[in-house]
Design a protein around this motif. Structure first.
Motif, PDB file in Angstrom:
ATOM      1  N   UNK A 294       0.815  -1.216   0.000  1.00 20.87           N
ATOM      2  CA  UNK A 294       0.000   0.000   0.000  1.00 20.87           C
ATOM      3  C   UNK A 294       0.849   1.267   0.000  1.00 20.87           C
ATOM      4  N   UNK A 295       1.971   1.277   0.712  1.00 19.29           N
ATOM      5  CA  UNK A 295       2.836   2.464   0.722  1.00 19.29           C
ATOM      6  C   UNK A 295       3.502   2.646  -0.641  1.00 19.29           C
ATOM      7  N   UNK A 296       3.949   1.557  -1.236  1.00 17.54           N
ATOM      8  CA  UNK A 296       4.557   1.609  -2.573  1.00 17.54           C
ATOM      9  C   UNK A 296       3.511   2.071  -3.589  1.00 17.54           C
ATOM     10  N   UNK A 297       2.277   1.561  -3.447  1.00 13.33           N
ATOM     11  CA  UNK A 297       1.190   1.941  -4.348  1.00 13.33           C
ATOM     12  C   UNK A 297       0.927   3.440  -4.278  1.00 13.33           C
ATOM     13  N   UNK A 298       0.953   4.020  -3.080  1.00 12.62           N
ATOM     14  CA  UNK A 298       0.736   5.457  -2.910  1.00 12.62           C
ATOM     15  C   UNK A 298       1.859   6.263  -3.569  1.00 12.62           C
ATOM     16  N   UNK A 299       3.084   5.823  -3.390  1.00 14.65           N
ATOM     17  CA  UNK A 299       4.233   6.535  -3.973  1.00 14.65           C
ATOM     18  C   UNK A 299       4.200   6.442  -5.496  1.00 14.65           C
ATOM     19  N   UNK A 300       3.940   5.247  -6.010  1.00 13.26           N
ATOM     20  CA  UNK A 300       3.863   5.057  -7.458  1.00 13.26           C
ATOM     21  C   UNK A 300       2.723   5.888  -8.044  1.00 13.26           C
ATOM     22  N   UNK A 301       1.575   5.907  -7.354  1.00 13.35           N
ATOM     23  CA  UNK A 301       0.430   6.704  -7.824  1.00 13.35           C
ATOM     24  C   UNK A 301       0.786   8.177  -7.901  1.00 13.35           C
ATOM     25  N   UNK A 302       1.464   8.691  -6.873  1.00 18.68           N
ATOM     26  CA  UNK A 302       1.843  10.101  -6.854  1.00 18.68           C
ATOM     27  C   UNK A 302       2.818  10.421  -7.989  1.00 18.68           C
ATOM     28  N   UNK A 303       3.814   9.577  -8.166  1.00 19.83           N
ATOM     29  CA  UNK A 303       4.789   9.791  -9.250  1.00 19.83           C
ATOM     30  C   UNK A 303       4.095   9.772 -10.606  1.00 19.83           C
ATOM     31  N   UNK A 304       3.185   8.819 -10.802  1.00 23.13           N
ATOM     32  CA  UNK A 304       2.457   8.736 -12.074  1.00 23.13           C
ATOM     33  C   UNK A 304       1.533   9.935 -12.277  1.00 23.13           C
ATOM     34  N   UNK A 305       0.897  10.413 -11.189  1.00 19.29           N
ATOM     35  CA  UNK A 305       0.035  11.596 -11.313  1.00 19.29           C
ATOM     36  C   UNK A 305       0.841  12.830 -11.712  1.00 19.29           C
ATOM     37  N   UNK A 306       2.045  12.955 -11.172  1.00 17.41           N
ATOM     38  CA  UNK A 306       2.903  14.090 -11.533  1.00 17.41           C
ATOM     39  C   UNK A 306       3.359  13.963 -12.991  1.00 17.41           C
ATOM     40  N   UNK A 307       3.772  12.765 -13.378  1.00 17.01           N
ATOM     41  CA  UNK A 307       4.205  12.538 -14.765  1.00 17.01           C
ATOM     42  C   UNK A 307       3.045  12.781 -15.735  1.00 17.01           C
ATOM     43  N   UNK A 308       1.861  12.290 -15.378  1.00 21.30           N
ATOM     44  CA  UNK A 308       0.689  12.465 -16.237  1.00 21.30           C
ATOM     45  C   UNK A 308       0.306  13.937 -16.357  1.00 21.30           C
ATOM     46  N   UNK A 309       0.518  14.707 -15.288  1.00 26.55           N
ATOM     47  CA  UNK A 309       0.240  16.145 -15.336  1.00 26.55           C
ATOM     48  C   UNK A 309       1.081  16.819 -16.413  1.00 26.55           C
ATOM     49  N   UNK A 310       2.364  16.466 -16.480  1.00 29.49           N
ATOM     50  CA  UNK A 310       3.215  17.039 -17.529  1.00 29.49           C
ATOM     51  C   UNK A 310       2.749  16.587 -18.912  1.00 29.49           C
ATOM     52  N   UNK A 311       2.337  15.324 -19.040  1.00 31.63           N
ATOM     53  CA  UNK A 311       1.785  14.848 -20.310  1.00 31.63           C
ATOM     54  C   UNK A 311       0.515  15.588 -20.686  1.00 31.63           C
ATOM     55  N   UNK A 312      -0.331  15.850 -19.696  1.00 37.07           N
ATOM     56  CA  UNK A 312      -1.572  16.581 -19.938  1.00 37.07           C
ATOM     57  C   UNK A 312      -1.294  18.006 -20.418  1.00 37.07           C
ATOM     58  N   UNK A 313      -0.364  18.667 -19.764  1.00 38.00           N
ATOM     59  CA  UNK A 313      -0.021  20.041 -20.154  1.00 38.00           C
ATOM     60  C   UNK A 313       0.583  20.087 -21.561  1.00 38.00           C
ATOM     61  N   UNK A 314       1.441  19.124 -21.880  1.00 39.89           N
ATOM     62  CA  UNK A 314       2.052  19.109 -23.212  1.00 39.89           C
ATOM     63  C   UNK A 314       1.017  18.761 -24.286  1.00 39.89           C
ATOM     64  N   UNK A 315       0.121  17.827 -23.976  1.00 38.32           N
ATOM     65  CA  UNK A 315      -0.945  17.484 -24.922  1.00 38.32           C
ATOM     66  C   UNK A 315      -1.822  18.694 -25.200  1.00 38.32           C
ATOM     67  N   UNK A 316      -2.159  19.434 -24.143  1.00 33.90           N
ATOM     68  CA  UNK A 316      -2.953  20.652 -24.302  1.00 33.90           C
ATOM     69  C   UNK A 316      -2.227  21.696 -25.129  1.00 33.90           C
TER      70      UNK A 316
END
Length: 167
Positions: free
Chosen positions: A119-141
Protein backbone atom coordinates in the motif's frame (compact mmCIF):
# COMPACT_ATOMS: atom_id res chain seq x y z
CA UNK A 1 -23.91 33.89 -53.81
CA UNK A 2 -23.82 33.80 -50.01
CA UNK A 3 -21.70 31.09 -48.43
CA UNK A 4 -23.32 28.73 -45.95
CA UNK A 5 -22.03 28.72 -42.36
CA UNK A 6 -21.35 25.10 -41.40
CA UNK A 7 -23.09 23.59 -38.40
CA UNK A 8 -21.45 23.86 -35.00
CA UNK A 9 -22.25 20.16 -34.54
CA UNK A 10 -19.76 18.96 -37.15
CA UNK A 11 -17.98 15.73 -36.22
CA UNK A 12 -14.58 17.44 -35.93
CA UNK A 13 -16.00 19.90 -33.37
CA UNK A 14 -17.12 17.18 -30.96
CA UNK A 15 -13.54 16.84 -29.71
CA UNK A 16 -13.06 20.40 -28.44
CA UNK A 17 -16.53 20.20 -26.90
CA UNK A 18 -15.63 17.05 -24.96
CA UNK A 19 -11.99 17.66 -24.06
CA UNK A 20 -12.23 20.48 -21.52
CA UNK A 21 -13.90 18.48 -18.72
CA UNK A 22 -11.12 15.86 -18.56
CA UNK A 23 -8.44 18.53 -18.80
CA UNK A 24 -9.79 20.29 -15.71
CA UNK A 25 -10.59 17.19 -13.66
CA UNK A 26 -7.30 15.43 -14.38
CA UNK A 27 -5.36 18.62 -13.69
CA UNK A 28 -7.20 18.99 -10.37
CA UNK A 29 -6.56 15.36 -9.42
CA UNK A 30 -2.81 15.80 -9.95
CA UNK A 31 -2.68 19.14 -8.14
CA UNK A 32 -4.73 17.85 -5.19
CA UNK A 33 -2.36 14.88 -4.85
CA UNK A 34 0.63 17.24 -4.81
CA UNK A 35 -0.99 19.63 -2.30
CA UNK A 36 -1.90 16.64 -0.13
CA UNK A 37 1.81 16.06 0.47
CA UNK A 38 2.02 19.33 2.43
CA UNK A 39 -1.20 18.91 4.43
CA UNK A 40 -0.94 17.84 8.06
CA UNK A 41 -4.60 18.23 9.03
CA UNK A 42 -6.41 14.85 8.88
CA UNK A 43 -9.68 16.37 7.66
CA UNK A 44 -7.99 18.23 4.81
CA UNK A 45 -5.91 15.17 4.02
CA UNK A 46 -9.04 13.02 3.76
CA UNK A 47 -10.84 15.68 1.69
CA UNK A 48 -7.94 15.96 -0.78
CA UNK A 49 -7.63 12.17 -1.00
CA UNK A 50 -11.33 11.92 -1.88
CA UNK A 51 -11.01 14.84 -4.29
CA UNK A 52 -8.18 13.07 -6.10
CA UNK A 53 -10.32 9.95 -6.48
CA UNK A 54 -13.48 11.78 -7.65
CA UNK A 55 -11.61 14.04 -10.10
CA UNK A 56 -9.60 11.07 -11.38
CA UNK A 57 -12.78 9.03 -11.92
CA UNK A 58 -14.54 11.82 -13.82
CA UNK A 59 -11.34 12.67 -15.71
CA UNK A 60 -10.54 9.13 -16.83
CA UNK A 61 -14.09 8.40 -17.98
CA UNK A 62 -14.48 11.70 -19.82
CA UNK A 63 -10.87 11.52 -21.05
CA UNK A 64 -11.53 8.33 -22.98
CA UNK A 65 -14.59 9.99 -24.52
CA UNK A 66 -12.33 12.86 -25.58
CA UNK A 67 -9.89 10.33 -27.09
CA UNK A 68 -12.76 8.79 -29.06
CA UNK A 69 -13.96 12.16 -30.37
CA UNK A 70 -10.35 13.08 -31.15
CA UNK A 71 -10.04 9.96 -33.27
CA UNK A 72 -13.18 11.00 -35.16
CA UNK A 73 -11.73 14.46 -35.77
CA UNK A 74 -8.31 13.09 -36.74
CA UNK A 75 -9.44 11.59 -40.05
CA UNK A 76 -11.10 14.87 -41.02
CA UNK A 77 -8.47 17.35 -39.85
CA UNK A 78 -5.32 15.49 -40.92
CA UNK A 79 -6.09 16.47 -44.52
CA UNK A 80 -6.77 20.14 -43.73
CA UNK A 81 -3.80 21.23 -41.64
CA UNK A 82 -0.32 22.21 -42.77
CA UNK A 83 1.73 20.02 -40.40
CA UNK A 84 0.03 16.68 -39.62
CA UNK A 85 3.04 15.63 -37.51
CA UNK A 86 1.78 17.94 -34.75
CA UNK A 87 -1.59 16.17 -34.90
CA UNK A 88 0.10 12.77 -34.69
CA UNK A 89 2.20 13.92 -31.74
CA UNK A 90 -0.93 15.32 -30.04
CA UNK A 91 -2.64 11.98 -30.54
CA UNK A 92 0.34 10.01 -29.19
CA UNK A 93 0.66 12.21 -26.07
CA UNK A 94 -3.09 12.09 -25.41
CA UNK A 95 -3.13 8.28 -25.50
CA UNK A 96 -0.02 8.04 -23.33
CA UNK A 97 -1.35 10.52 -20.80
CA UNK A 98 -4.75 8.79 -20.59
CA UNK A 99 -3.10 5.41 -20.14
CA UNK A 100 -1.03 6.75 -17.23
CA UNK A 101 -4.06 8.37 -15.58
CA UNK A 102 -6.01 5.12 -16.10
CA UNK A 103 -3.25 3.12 -14.40
CA UNK A 104 -3.41 5.47 -11.40
CA UNK A 105 -7.20 5.13 -11.36
CA UNK A 106 -6.94 1.34 -11.26
CA UNK A 107 -4.27 1.52 -8.55
CA UNK A 108 -6.72 3.54 -6.46
CA UNK A 109 -9.63 1.20 -7.19
CA UNK A 110 -7.75 -1.97 -6.26
CA UNK A 111 -8.88 -2.76 -2.71
CA UNK A 112 -6.12 -2.32 -0.17
CA UNK A 113 -6.62 -5.80 1.30
CA UNK A 114 -5.41 -7.37 -1.95
CA UNK A 115 -2.11 -5.51 -1.91
CA UNK A 116 -1.85 -4.66 1.78
CA UNK A 117 1.92 -5.24 1.79
CA UNK A 118 2.36 -2.81 -1.09
CA UNK A 119 0.00 0.00 0.00
CA UNK A 120 2.84 2.46 0.72
CA UNK A 121 4.56 1.61 -2.57
CA UNK A 122 1.19 1.94 -4.35
CA UNK A 123 0.74 5.46 -2.91
CA UNK A 124 4.23 6.53 -3.97
CA UNK A 125 3.86 5.06 -7.46
CA UNK A 126 0.43 6.70 -7.82
CA UNK A 127 1.84 10.10 -6.85
CA UNK A 128 4.79 9.79 -9.25
CA UNK A 129 2.46 8.74 -12.07
CA UNK A 130 0.03 11.60 -11.31
CA UNK A 131 2.90 14.09 -11.53
CA UNK A 132 4.21 12.54 -14.76
CA UNK A 133 0.69 12.47 -16.24
CA UNK A 134 0.24 16.14 -15.34
CA UNK A 135 3.22 17.04 -17.53
CA UNK A 136 1.78 14.85 -20.31
CA UNK A 137 -1.57 16.58 -19.94
CA UNK A 138 -0.02 20.04 -20.15
CA UNK A 139 2.05 19.11 -23.21
CA UNK A 140 -0.94 17.48 -24.92
CA UNK A 141 -2.95 20.65 -24.30
CA UNK A 142 -0.11 22.74 -25.70
CA UNK A 143 -0.09 20.65 -28.87
CA UNK A 144 -3.89 20.88 -29.14
CA UNK A 145 -3.73 24.66 -28.81
CA UNK A 146 -1.04 24.72 -31.48
CA UNK A 147 -3.31 22.76 -33.83
CA UNK A 148 -6.24 25.13 -33.29
CA UNK A 149 -4.54 28.51 -33.02
CA UNK A 150 -1.65 28.04 -35.44
CA UNK A 151 -3.14 25.69 -38.01
CA UNK A 152 -6.87 26.30 -37.64
CA UNK A 153 -7.80 22.68 -36.93
CA UNK A 154 -11.54 22.26 -36.46
CA UNK A 155 -12.26 25.89 -37.17
CA UNK A 156 -14.38 27.50 -39.86
CA UNK A 157 -12.62 30.14 -41.94
CA UNK A 158 -15.12 32.77 -43.06
CA UNK A 159 -14.95 34.52 -46.41
CA UNK A 160 -12.85 37.67 -46.67
CA UNK A 161 -15.89 39.95 -46.54
CA UNK A 162 -17.77 37.82 -43.93
CA UNK A 163 -20.81 37.90 -46.20
CA UNK A 164 -22.13 34.61 -44.82
CA UNK A 165 -22.85 36.36 -41.50
CA UNK A 166 -25.02 39.07 -43.07
CA UNK A 167 -28.67 38.12 -43.18
Amino acid sequence: MIAEIPSLWREEVWHPLSVHLPIVTLLLSSLAAIVNLAVNNKIYHLFLKQMVFVMLTIGVLSGWIAIYTGDLAYSIEVRKICDPKILQEHQWWSYTTMIVYSVVFFLKVIPNFIVLKFSKIKKIVSLILLIAALFGLLYTGHLGASLVYQQGAGTYKPSEDCSEFVR
